[in-house]
Design a protein around this motif. Structure first.
Motif, PDB file in Angstrom:
ATOM      1  N   ARG A 171       0.834  -1.205   0.000  1.00  0.00           N
ATOM      2  CA  ARG A 171       0.000   0.000   0.000  1.00  0.00           C
ATOM      3  C   ARG A 171       0.863   1.247   0.000  1.00  0.00           C
ATOM      4  NH1 ARG A 171      -2.844   2.339   5.292  1.00  0.00           N
ATOM      5  NH2 ARG A 171      -0.802   3.360   5.272  1.00  0.00           N
ATOM      6  N   PHE A 172       0.562   2.163  -0.910  1.00  0.00           N
ATOM      7  CA  PHE A 172       1.172   3.490  -0.935  1.00  0.00           C
ATOM      8  C   PHE A 172       0.143   4.523  -0.470  1.00  0.00           C
ATOM      9  CE2 PHE A 172       3.543   1.456  -4.541  1.00  0.00           C
ATOM     10  CZ  PHE A 172       4.833   1.581  -4.028  1.00  0.00           C
ATOM     11  N   CYS A 173       0.608   5.614   0.133  1.00  0.00           N
ATOM     12  CA  CYS A 173      -0.237   6.757   0.472  1.00  0.00           C
ATOM     13  C   CYS A 173       0.059   7.885  -0.507  1.00  0.00           C
ATOM     14  CB  CYS A 173       0.039   7.225   1.902  1.00  0.00           C
ATOM     15  SG  CYS A 173      -0.803   8.766   2.339  1.00  0.00           S
ATOM     16  N   PHE A 174      -0.985   8.420  -1.171  1.00  0.00           N
ATOM     17  CA  PHE A 174      -0.757   9.517  -2.117  1.00  0.00           C
ATOM     18  C   PHE A 174      -1.255  10.861  -1.579  1.00  0.00           C
ATOM     19  CE2 PHE A 174      -4.621   7.277  -3.670  1.00  0.00           C
ATOM     20  CZ  PHE A 174      -5.552   8.306  -3.632  1.00  0.00           C
ATOM     21  N   ALA A 175      -1.432  10.973  -0.263  1.00  0.00           N
ATOM     22  CA  ALA A 175      -1.801  12.260   0.342  1.00  0.00           C
ATOM     23  C   ALA A 175      -0.542  13.108   0.512  1.00  0.00           C
ATOM     24  CB  ALA A 175      -2.485  12.047   1.685  1.00  0.00           C
ATOM     25  N   LYS A 176       0.071  13.427  -0.599  1.00  0.00           N
ATOM     26  CA  LYS A 176       1.354  14.122  -0.602  1.00  0.00           C
ATOM     27  C   LYS A 176       1.330  15.258  -1.630  1.00  0.00           C
ATOM     28  CE  LYS A 176       2.700  10.844   2.197  1.00  0.00           C
ATOM     29  NZ  LYS A 176       2.823  11.095   3.645  1.00  0.00           N
ATOM     30  N   GLN A 177       2.266  16.175  -1.464  1.00  0.00           N
ATOM     31  CA  GLN A 177       2.420  17.211  -2.477  1.00  0.00           C
ATOM     32  C   GLN A 177       2.719  16.555  -3.833  1.00  0.00           C
ATOM     33  OE1 GLN A 177       4.974  20.621  -1.162  1.00  0.00           O
ATOM     34  NE2 GLN A 177       5.308  19.337   0.640  1.00  0.00           N
ATOM     35  N   ASP A 178       2.300  17.215  -4.905  1.00  0.00           N
ATOM     36  CA  ASP A 178       2.581  16.674  -6.234  1.00  0.00           C
ATOM     37  C   ASP A 178       4.079  16.463  -6.440  1.00  0.00           C
ATOM     38  OD1 ASP A 178      -0.117  16.862  -6.601  1.00  0.00           O
ATOM     39  OD2 ASP A 178      -0.038  18.294  -8.272  1.00  0.00           O
ATOM     40  N   ALA A 179       4.886  17.353  -5.887  1.00  0.00           N
ATOM     41  CA  ALA A 179       6.342  17.211  -6.023  1.00  0.00           C
ATOM     42  C   ALA A 179       6.838  15.959  -5.308  1.00  0.00           C
ATOM     43  CB  ALA A 179       7.041  18.458  -5.467  1.00  0.00           C
ATOM     44  N   THR A 180       6.240  15.637  -4.161  1.00  0.00           N
ATOM     45  CA  THR A 180       6.620  14.423  -3.439  1.00  0.00           C
ATOM     46  C   THR A 180       6.260  13.194  -4.258  1.00  0.00           C
ATOM     47  OG1 THR A 180       6.223  15.541  -1.323  1.00  0.00           O
ATOM     48  CG2 THR A 180       6.340  13.130  -1.288  1.00  0.00           C
ATOM     49  N   LEU A 181       5.064  13.196  -4.827  1.00  0.00           N
ATOM     50  CA  LEU A 181       4.646  12.067  -5.660  1.00  0.00           C
ATOM     51  C   LEU A 181       5.532  11.942  -6.898  1.00  0.00           C
ATOM     52  CD1 LEU A 181       0.757  12.508  -5.483  1.00  0.00           C
ATOM     53  CD2 LEU A 181       2.184  10.894  -4.196  1.00  0.00           C
ATOM     54  N   ALA A 182       5.899  13.063  -7.494  1.00  0.00           N
ATOM     55  CA  ALA A 182       6.771  13.034  -8.668  1.00  0.00           C
ATOM     56  C   ALA A 182       8.130  12.437  -8.321  1.00  0.00           C
ATOM     57  CB  ALA A 182       6.927  14.437  -9.241  1.00  0.00           C
ATOM     58  N   SER A 183       8.648  12.807  -7.145  1.00  0.00           N
ATOM     59  CA  SER A 183       9.939  12.267  -6.705  1.00  0.00           C
ATOM     60  C   SER A 183       9.852  10.757  -6.497  1.00  0.00           C
ATOM     61  CB  SER A 183      10.372  12.958  -5.410  1.00  0.00           C
ATOM     62  OG  SER A 183      11.576  12.417  -4.924  1.00  0.00           O
ATOM     63  N   ALA A 184       8.758  10.315  -5.868  1.00  0.00           N
ATOM     64  CA  ALA A 184       8.591   8.880  -5.658  1.00  0.00           C
ATOM     65  C   ALA A 184       8.460   8.147  -6.988  1.00  0.00           C
ATOM     66  CB  ALA A 184       7.364   8.630  -4.788  1.00  0.00           C
ATOM     67  N   LEU A 185       7.693   8.715  -7.901  1.00  0.00           N
ATOM     68  CA  LEU A 185       7.492   8.064  -9.201  1.00  0.00           C
ATOM     69  C   LEU A 185       8.787   7.999 -10.012  1.00  0.00           C
ATOM     70  CD1 LEU A 185       4.035   9.622 -10.124  1.00  0.00           C
ATOM     71  CD2 LEU A 185       4.498   7.195  -9.647  1.00  0.00           C
ATOM     72  N   GLU A 186       9.609   9.020  -9.875  1.00  0.00           N
ATOM     73  CA  GLU A 186      10.900   9.006 -10.570  1.00  0.00           C
ATOM     74  C   GLU A 186      11.745   7.823 -10.089  1.00  0.00           C
ATOM     75  OE1 GLU A 186      14.662  12.028 -11.488  1.00  0.00           O
ATOM     76  OE2 GLU A 186      13.110  12.602 -10.034  1.00  0.00           O
ATOM     77  N   ARG A 187      11.732   7.577  -8.789  1.00  0.00           N
ATOM     78  CA  ARG A 187      12.492   6.455  -8.239  1.00  0.00           C
ATOM     79  C   ARG A 187      11.866   5.122  -8.630  1.00  0.00           C
ATOM     80  NH1 ARG A 187      14.509   8.526  -2.242  1.00  0.00           N
ATOM     81  NH2 ARG A 187      14.963  10.671  -2.870  1.00  0.00           N
ATOM     82  N   LEU A 188      10.530   5.068  -8.589  1.00  0.00           N
ATOM     83  CA  LEU A 188       9.852   3.819  -8.920  1.00  0.00           C
ATOM     84  C   LEU A 188       9.952   3.488 -10.401  1.00  0.00           C
ATOM     85  CD1 LEU A 188       6.655   4.286  -6.738  1.00  0.00           C
ATOM     86  CD2 LEU A 188       8.510   2.655  -6.314  1.00  0.00           C
ATOM     87  N   ALA A 189      10.246   4.487 -11.237  1.00  0.00           N
ATOM     88  CA  ALA A 189      10.377   4.258 -12.674  1.00  0.00           C
ATOM     89  C   ALA A 189      11.458   3.227 -12.983  1.00  0.00           C
ATOM     90  CB  ALA A 189      10.675   5.569 -13.402  1.00  0.00           C
ATOM     91  N   SER A 190      12.412   3.055 -12.096  1.00  0.00           N
ATOM     92  CA  SER A 190      13.472   2.066 -12.301  1.00  0.00           C
ATOM     93  C   SER A 190      12.916   0.640 -12.288  1.00  0.00           C
ATOM     94  CB  SER A 190      14.536   2.197 -11.221  1.00  0.00           C
ATOM     95  OG  SER A 190      14.002   1.900  -9.931  1.00  0.00           O
ATOM     96  N   LEU A 191      11.706   0.493 -11.786  1.00  0.00           N
ATOM     97  CA  LEU A 191      11.085  -0.830 -11.756  1.00  0.00           C
ATOM     98  C   LEU A 191      10.359  -1.138 -13.051  1.00  0.00           C
ATOM     99  CD1 LEU A 191       9.597  -0.665  -8.128  1.00  0.00           C
ATOM    100  CD2 LEU A 191      11.788  -1.639  -8.864  1.00  0.00           C
TER     101      LEU A 191
END
Length: 391
Positions: free
Chosen positions: A371-391
């Motif tokens: 489970r992920f929580c997306f109650a975050k700033q858009d910039a926080t989500l973008a940072s997480a997605l950038e890291r997860l893109a390696s998957l």
């Protein structure tokens, strides 16, 4: 000779309880500098108008004990909101109590209605405070699994779990951790199932204003047969982005609320006076909760669009601010890790913290889902997605 000092031994009331998975994963995120999408709280500020309203209440001298049940203006505002949104009329004098968050509301409800040996049905997976609250009240938790994968209620199993010892059932919609939202048909099915019984419903609706794609939240309050036997619990913390303020409320018929208040007056008595006045003033405009579905749906859609570029399989997210994913398409060093180990690897090696869904099951049932929580700033989500893109 002086006898050595000794601390008396205590037989624990909660032998199965240790450090929560939320604390463990947050500590791991901090240690590895990971983006923390584990714990369910926003990383952005609330509306400054709400802060101003609380400050104004303090300046106006509202700094002593509030009435035990709550500040009248806030009780009236809550009753008016429930009536306007769900069509059920609660008395602000007899049917509503302001609480120190939803967790206190749940605990006080248990202590008020559950006696030693009473059974309380819990639908697995569930939020981690339910079962300890039942145990502390002397009750017995009867775990009934939701349908695996869809997380919809299994009414056959719920019916089979009902016994003469059943005191209550806890339901949670929108559902943490899965994001599933109960339908009107499911509420009517529960209402029909419980009609011939004396079973009380405890309805955890803290994510009531986070339902997406134009669907309405089916509060227990909408259904007369359920409302007549229910404690309905919600949270200003979730709705107003102020989880640290710990203010919520519970609504119930007067006879049930009278029992609730007997306990409430001794384990809390009253809740922060200036915050209650601040919320009462802030609720004069319904925009803050009417606009919330669109606010969080934007974040959900942004996050899901980014996750679609990974090997995660996205599960439906009908409500809450949680997104579950199946990682069975991913292997680490040619191995399929269990959920806890995968979350540890994800935080340490990818730099994103999540929560294993197995932590919400009594038996640790695993489905390769996190489970992920997306109650975050858009910039926080973008940072997480950038890291997860390696998957």
């Amino acid at each position: 000779m002086t006898a050595p000092l000794r601390t008396p031994a205590v037989a624990t009331k909660l032998p199965a309880v240790g450090t929560t998975i939320f604390s463990v994963m947050s500590a791991l995120a901090a240690r590895h500098g990971a983006v923390n999408l584990g714990q369910g709280y926003p990383d952005f500020d609330c509306d400054s108008a709400l802060v101003d309203a609380v400050g104004a209440a303090m300046q106006a001298g509202h700094n002593q004990y509030a009435p035990m049940a709550g500040v009248p203006a806030l009780l009236q505002a809550v009753a008016a909101k429930i009536g306007a949104v769900y069509g059920h009329r609660y008395s602000p004098v007899d049917d509503i109590t302001i609480t120190a968050g939803a967790t206190q509301a749940l605990m006080t409800t248990m202590l008020a209605i559950v006696k030693a040996g009473d059974e309380v049905i819990v639908l697995d997976p569930c939020y981690d405070c339910y079962v300890p609250a039942i145990a502390l009240a002397g009750g017995v938790a009867v775990r009934v699994p939701l349908h695996a994968g869809s997380f919809r209620p299994d009414f056959g199993r719920i019916a089979a779990a009902l016994t003469p010892a059943t005191r209550a059932i806890i339901i949670n919609t929108p559902h943490n951790p899965s994001g599933t939202v109960w339908t009107a048909a499911e509420m009517l099915q529960l209402q029909a199932l419980l009609a011939p019984t004396e079973v009380i419903v405890i309805s955890d609706e803290v994510y009531e204003h986070m339902v997406y794609d134009g669907a309405p939240h089916q509060s227990v309050s909408r259904f007369a047969g359920l409302a007549a036997r229910a404690f309905v619990i919600s949270s200003f913390g979730k709705t107003c982005h102020v989880t640290g303020w710990k203010v919520g409320y519970v609504a119930a018929p007067a006879s049930l609320m009278a029992e609730f208040r007997k306990v409430h007056q001794y384990n809390v008595f009253s809740v922060s006076t200036p915050m209650q006045h601040g919320f009462a003033a802030y609720m004069a405009s319904p925009a803050h909760y009417l606009d919330l579905p669109a606010f969080y749906q934007h974040k959900r859609d942004l996050f899901r669009a980014g996750l679609a570029n990974t090997r995660f399989r996205l599960l439906p997210c009908e409500g809450t601010y949680f997104q579950c994913v199946d990682y069975s398409g991913l292997k680490v060093a040619e191995r399929q890790l269990d959920e806890a180990a995968f979350c540890q690897w994800l935080a340490a090696e990818v730099g994103v913290a999540a929560i294993p869904l197995s932590a919400f099951y009594g038996d640790g049932f695993a489905q390769h889902t996190i489970r992920f929580c997306f109650a975050k700033q858009d910039a926080t989500l973008a940072s997480a997605l950038e890291r997860l893109a390696s998957l």
